[in-house]
Design a protein around this motif. Structure first.
Motif, mmCIF file in Angstrom:
data_model
loop_
_atom_site.group_PDB
_atom_site.id
_atom_site.type_symbol
_atom_site.label_atom_id
_atom_site.label_comp_id
_atom_site.label_asym_id
_atom_site.label_seq_id
_atom_site.Cartn_x
_atom_site.Cartn_y
_atom_site.Cartn_z
ATOM 1 N N GLU A 1 0.830 -1.207 0.000
ATOM 2 C CA GLU A 1 0.000 0.000 0.000
ATOM 3 C C GLU A 1 0.868 1.261 0.000
ATOM 4 N N LEU A 2 1.950 1.236 0.784
ATOM 5 C CA LEU A 2 2.852 2.377 0.831
ATOM 6 C C LEU A 2 3.544 2.589 -0.514
ATOM 7 N N ILE A 17 7.574 4.934 11.040
ATOM 8 C CA ILE A 17 6.840 3.825 11.663
ATOM 9 C C ILE A 17 5.775 4.312 12.651
ATOM 10 N N PRO A 18 4.881 5.198 12.265
ATOM 11 C CA PRO A 18 3.729 5.432 13.146
ATOM 12 C C PRO A 18 2.912 4.148 13.295
ATOM 13 N N HIS A 19 2.150 4.058 14.385
ATOM 14 C CA HIS A 19 1.424 2.821 14.660
ATOM 15 C C HIS A 19 0.342 2.535 13.622
ATOM 16 N N ARG A 77 0.932 6.593 9.039
ATOM 17 C CA ARG A 77 2.188 6.388 8.314
ATOM 18 C C ARG A 77 2.078 6.884 6.880
ATOM 19 N N LEU A 78 1.002 6.541 6.208
ATOM 20 C CA LEU A 78 0.817 7.031 4.851
ATOM 21 C C LEU A 78 0.787 8.559 4.819
#
Length: 330
Positions: free
Chosen positions: A26-27, A311-313, A318-319
């Motif tokens: 997805e990223l 690396i947010p949860h 994060r996106l």
């Protein structure tokens, strides 16, 4: 500024390992859409915090899903693999996605001693002459007869494909020199130790010899970043990563906590000092602060490209890091 993405497939609290790989996909798709230059998968073994154990496989899958972003490894840990096998894998990838494949390699083990010995099938791991192993791989990539007699009687198929772009990962002047002399890209891991210097990058530039792979020196620098619209939100999202690094420095590997779990984590004054010290390898702030820091570093050190690991949860958070940086810098 060229912006790129480094992903380690982190497993955050409450999520399944397979989720991390789907989130990497997805990223990558978002990066392709936003105009990021390249997307790399790291290589990690023997731990459940990061599940990017086969970055060349992930790269193949992601290259098939994306349209224009370069895709590769950051990097393959070459101590575990034969130069012939590395050359065959990346020539195959380049045949399937010509002009879009990066062959990023590093000399680190990518795991603890148990994983390292398992990967070498119980034999003493061969950590000698790593740069020679890289040189042999480059020769095989370029359809040359290697100087190493073990590989001189075979070829790396498929031949006559568009060359993948090789990059040597490092954080020292020695790796910079070796990358320059071989005419490949140099990727500095600022998020490892925070010791980027202009002198190291100058060693690379001054030693660079044009090659079949690159006509001129190319440098990217990878940063750990947590950002949001406000500094307060960024600090909230950053604390789980701060705590993970704190415990890792003590020899403990803990799960990536949720921000809510991390909020009330007990900290001594020494812990707080260590977290503050670690902020030299973890950039935290609102998006304008972070963008200004990255631009200032590029001007100060003279590199070509900034690579972001974040690396947010929550995946949406994060996106959003990459959306915000694209808004400010692309």
């Amino acid at each position: 500024m060229k912006l790129s993405i480094l992903d380690q497939a982190p497993v955050t609290s409450g999520n399944q390992p397979a989720d991390a790989l789907k989130k990497a996909e997805e990223l990558a798709l978002l990066g392709d859409e936003l105009g990021y230059h390249r997307f790399w998968m790291a290589e990690h073994h023997g731990a459940d915090s990061f599940v990017s154990s086969a970055p060349e496989v992930s790269a193949a899958y992601i290259a098939g899903k994306t349209k224009q972003i370069r895709v590769g490894t950051g990097g393959v840990m070459m101590m575990h693999y034969s130069p012939l096998k590395m050359a065959e894998v990346f020539k195959t990838l380049s045949a399937l996605a010509p002009g879009r494949i990066d062959f990023g390699v590093g000399r680190a083990p990518g795991g603890d001693q148990y994983a390292v010995y398992a990967l070498s099938q119980g034999r003493q791991p061969d950590i000698t002459n790593m740069y020679g192993r890289f040189e042999t791989t480059l020769q095989l990539l370029n359809d040359e007869t290697p100087n190493n007699m073990l590989y001189a009687k075979t070829i790396a198929a498929p031949q006559k494909v568009v060359l993948p772009e090789p990059w040597l990962l490092g954080s020292t002047g020695n790796s910079a020199l070796e990358a320059g002399e071989r005419g490949v890209g140099y990727s500095f891991a600022q998020f490892f130790n925070g010791e980027l210097t202009k002198e190291t990058l100058d060693i690379y530039k001054q030693s660079f010899k044009p090659s079949a792979f690159m006509e001129k020196p190319m440098i990217n620098v990878s940063y750990m970043v947590t950002t949001a619209e406000t500094k307060e939100e960024a600090e909230y999202e950053a604390k789980p990563q701060d705590l993970w690094r704190l415990e890792f420095a003590r020899g403990h590997i803990i799960p990536f906590l949720t921000p809510e779990e991390a909020k009330d984590y007990p900290l001594t004054e020494l812990d707080k000092m260590m977290i503050e010290e670690n902020r030299k390898i973890h950039i935290v702030g609102d998006v304008k602060q972070v963008a200004e820091k990255l631009q200032a570093d590029q001007e100060k050190y003279g590199f070509d490209e900034t690579m972001i690991v974040s690396i947010p949860h929550a995946q949406e958070k994060r996106l959003n890091v990459y959306r915000l940086l694209a808004r400010e810098l692309l």
